[in-house]
Design a protein around this motif. Structure first.
Motif, mmCIF file in Angstrom:
data_model
loop_
_atom_site.group_PDB
_atom_site.id
_atom_site.type_symbol
_atom_site.label_atom_id
_atom_site.label_comp_id
_atom_site.label_asym_id
_atom_site.label_seq_id
_atom_site.Cartn_x
_atom_site.Cartn_y
_atom_site.Cartn_z
ATOM 1 N N HIS A 221 0.818 -1.215 0.000
ATOM 2 C CA HIS A 221 0.000 0.000 0.000
ATOM 3 C C HIS A 221 0.856 1.271 0.000
ATOM 4 O O HIS A 221 0.327 2.365 0.177
ATOM 5 C CB HIS A 221 -0.932 -0.004 1.209
ATOM 6 C CG HIS A 221 -2.023 -1.033 1.128
ATOM 7 N ND1 HIS A 221 -3.237 -0.801 0.528
ATOM 8 C CD2 HIS A 221 -2.058 -2.323 1.564
ATOM 9 C CE1 HIS A 221 -3.982 -1.892 0.602
ATOM 10 N NE2 HIS A 221 -3.292 -2.831 1.229
ATOM 11 N N ASN A 222 2.162 1.086 -0.180
ATOM 12 C CA ASN A 222 3.081 2.237 -0.236
ATOM 13 C C ASN A 222 2.903 3.177 0.950
ATOM 14 O O ASN A 222 2.814 4.397 0.811
ATOM 15 C CB ASN A 222 2.872 3.014 -1.551
ATOM 16 C CG ASN A 222 3.194 2.176 -2.771
ATOM 17 O OD1 ASN A 222 4.206 1.476 -2.811
ATOM 18 N ND2 ASN A 222 2.325 2.230 -3.771
ATOM 19 N N VAL A 223 2.846 2.582 2.126
ATOM 20 C CA VAL A 223 2.671 3.366 3.345
ATOM 21 C C VAL A 223 3.970 4.093 3.675
ATOM 22 O O VAL A 223 5.042 3.482 3.712
ATOM 23 C CB VAL A 223 2.280 2.450 4.519
ATOM 24 C CG1 VAL A 223 2.204 3.255 5.823
ATOM 25 C CG2 VAL A 223 0.949 1.772 4.249
ATOM 26 N N PRO A 224 3.923 5.397 3.893
ATOM 27 C CA PRO A 224 5.149 6.129 4.241
ATOM 28 C C PRO A 224 5.684 5.693 5.594
ATOM 29 O O PRO A 224 4.932 5.544 6.553
ATOM 30 C CB PRO A 224 4.693 7.589 4.265
ATOM 31 C CG PRO A 224 3.217 7.530 4.521
ATOM 32 C CD PRO A 224 2.737 6.279 3.838
ATOM 33 N N THR A 225 6.987 5.475 5.663
ATOM 34 C CA THR A 225 7.613 5.047 6.921
ATOM 35 C C THR A 225 8.437 6.157 7.562
ATOM 36 O O THR A 225 9.158 5.913 8.525
ATOM 37 C CB THR A 225 8.529 3.827 6.680
ATOM 38 O OG1 THR A 225 9.553 4.187 5.740
ATOM 39 C CG2 THR A 225 7.728 2.657 6.132
ATOM 40 N N PHE A 226 8.331 7.383 7.016
ATOM 41 C CA PHE A 226 8.974 8.560 7.598
ATOM 42 C C PHE A 226 10.478 8.377 7.759
ATOM 43 O O PHE A 226 11.071 8.857 8.730
ATOM 44 C CB PHE A 226 8.328 8.914 8.934
ATOM 45 C CG PHE A 226 6.844 9.133 8.838
ATOM 46 C CD1 PHE A 226 6.319 10.350 8.408
ATOM 47 C CD2 PHE A 226 5.961 8.104 9.144
ATOM 48 C CE1 PHE A 226 4.948 10.540 8.308
ATOM 49 C CE2 PHE A 226 4.589 8.289 9.038
ATOM 50 C CZ PHE A 226 4.086 9.516 8.618
ATOM 51 N N GLY A 227 11.101 7.651 6.822
ATOM 52 C CA GLY A 227 12.542 7.471 6.840
ATOM 53 C C GLY A 227 13.025 6.297 7.659
ATOM 54 O O GLY A 227 14.220 5.971 7.638
ATOM 55 N N PHE A 228 12.128 5.629 8.380
ATOM 56 C CA PHE A 228 12.526 4.478 9.193
ATOM 57 C C PHE A 228 12.544 3.215 8.337
ATOM 58 O O PHE A 228 11.805 3.083 7.356
ATOM 59 C CB PHE A 228 11.548 4.273 10.359
ATOM 60 C CG PHE A 228 11.581 5.360 11.388
ATOM 61 C CD1 PHE A 228 12.586 5.405 12.343
ATOM 62 C CD2 PHE A 228 10.595 6.345 11.413
ATOM 63 C CE1 PHE A 228 12.613 6.404 13.301
ATOM 64 C CE2 PHE A 228 10.618 7.350 12.368
ATOM 65 C CZ PHE A 228 11.628 7.389 13.302
ATOM 66 N N ASP A 229 13.379 2.270 8.738
ATOM 67 C CA ASP A 229 13.356 0.952 8.124
ATOM 68 C C ASP A 229 11.979 0.336 8.368
ATOM 69 O O ASP A 229 11.429 0.452 9.475
ATOM 70 C CB ASP A 229 14.439 0.067 8.752
ATOM 71 C CG ASP A 229 14.461 -1.319 8.143
ATOM 72 O OD1 ASP A 229 15.086 -1.502 7.103
ATOM 73 O OD2 ASP A 229 13.815 -2.215 8.734
ATOM 74 N N PRO A 230 11.356 -0.305 7.363
ATOM 75 C CA PRO A 230 10.001 -0.841 7.525
ATOM 76 C C PRO A 230 9.825 -1.731 8.752
ATOM 77 O O PRO A 230 8.799 -1.656 9.436
ATOM 78 C CB PRO A 230 9.777 -1.626 6.231
ATOM 79 C CG PRO A 230 10.613 -0.912 5.222
ATOM 80 C CD PRO A 230 11.846 -0.472 5.978
ATOM 81 N N GLU A 231 10.802 -2.582 9.050
ATOM 82 C CA GLU A 231 10.672 -3.465 10.207
ATOM 83 C C GLU A 231 10.681 -2.674 11.511
ATOM 84 O O GLU A 231 9.942 -3.000 12.448
ATOM 85 C CB GLU A 231 11.793 -4.496 10.191
ATOM 86 C CG GLU A 231 11.700 -5.474 9.015
ATOM 87 C CD GLU A 231 12.772 -6.526 9.056
ATOM 88 O OE1 GLU A 231 13.646 -6.457 9.958
ATOM 89 O OE2 GLU A 231 12.754 -7.432 8.194
#
Length: 334
Positions: A221-231
């Motif tokens: 869903h291409n959720v923004p992670t605000f620069g954090f690694d997804p995990e």
């Protein structure tokens, strides 16, 4: 350094902007991968433990600065306005529940998007519940609540108690509707706070135990992670949800939390569409009640402790204890 109005307002704005918008997306509704439980050692990583301690400290500090929030411009006026409409809270819950059930019935589901209506009698019962809640008498409300409980139990039997703990807040809603106009009426909203808070905590743990499902949502869903690694982002997102549930239970900043979570739910609707609306319509109604009610009727557990230092220690240790308990219980039965 002393706190002032501007710094507190900046803190709230920062909280709104930094809160992951997927914190409240129910992963079972959107994930396209099978749930796979990870080892407990992977859950309790050094980052997880460090972040948990940091969150506990922040919450303990937050419990000491609650009164400052009332000094924000217009906060007192808003507070007085909300106090004036508390008398409508039960009507909002009653008719809001009817509205949520109408949305579910139109979509062919019961309680949540994954519980599809498969039998004619389920459609009939849903319709009767809606009519009972729309009739402006407490007798019909009790009848509707009784039918809701029966329907919930049938779903519970099909999916199992562990699965249905995600939706434990419905039991709290049924309880509030059923005890209206009785001597137990005063217990209704405190139980609603408790049930909703525990449900949010329970759902949050799912994201730690089955991180692959949350990761699938973030990627697809291409959720923004605000620069954090997804995990790392997933761990933090689950903490946001767990913290909101915890704060509802201990009775800290319920009006602000209700507003924050409502705004987050609105933002997730932009990503996940109709499924999100169907699944969270009932939660929206509950959050509106939290915004209106605050903790006017609720004696928060933190108030058992009189001194600031005792309250600080209580919130810190209590958060760590509840976090550990939820993780161990969920992991044991997952």
């Amino acid at each position: 350094m002393p706190l002032n109005k501007k710094s507190l307002l900046s803190f709230i704005v920062a909280l709104l902007l930094a809160t992951p918008i997927t914190a409240y997306a129910h992963v079972k509704w959107f994930a396209e991968v099978e749930p796979e439980k990870v080892p407990i050692e992977q859950i309790l990583s050094p980052f997880f433990i460090t972040f948990a301690v940091l969150v506990a400290i922040i919450l303990a500090v937050l419990s000491q600065i609650m009164d400052y929030f009332m000094k924000i411009p217009y906060a007192e006026k808003i507070d007085n306005f909300l106090n004036g409409i508390r008398k409508y809270s039960r009507y909002i819950l009653k008719y809001g529940t009817a509205l949520a059930f109408i949305i579910q019935l139109v979509s062919g589901t019961m309680f949540a998007p994954e519980f599809e209506i498969t039998e004619v009698w389920q459609t009939v019962v849903m319709g009767i519940i809606i009519l009972a809640l729309l009739i402006p008498t407490h007798i019909s409300t009790k009848g509707g609540a009784f039918l809701m409980l029966g329907l919930f139990i049938t779903v519970w039997q099909d999916y199992g108690w562990f699965y249905m703990l995600d939706y434990g807040f419905y039991i709290a809603i049924i309880f509030v509707l059923f005890i209206g106009k009785t001597k137990l009426e005063g217990w209704g909203f405190p139980f609603l706070y408790l049930g909703t808070g525990l449900s949010l905590c329970w759902v949050a743990v799912e994201k730690w135990v089955y991180p692959a499902m949350s990761l699938d949502i973030v990627v697809n869903h291409n959720v923004p992670t605000f620069g954090f690694d997804p995990e790392i982002f997933i761990v933090m997102a689950a903490f946001v949800e767990f913290v909101v549930g915890y704060l509802l239970v201990v009775g800290i900043l319920n009006r602000i939390l209700g507003l924050v979570v409502t705004l987050i739910f609105v933002s997730t609707t932009l990503l996940f569409g109709m499924t999100e609306i169907i699944g969270h319509a009932m939660i929206h109604i509950v959050l509106i009640i939290f915004i209106i009610e605050g903790v006017s009727f609720y004696h928060p557990p933190i108030k058992m402790h009189k001194t600031k230092i005792d309250q600080f220690v209580f919130v810190f240790l209590n958060f760590i204890f509840i976090l550990a308990t939820f993780i161990l219980v969920y992991y044991r039965f997952a």
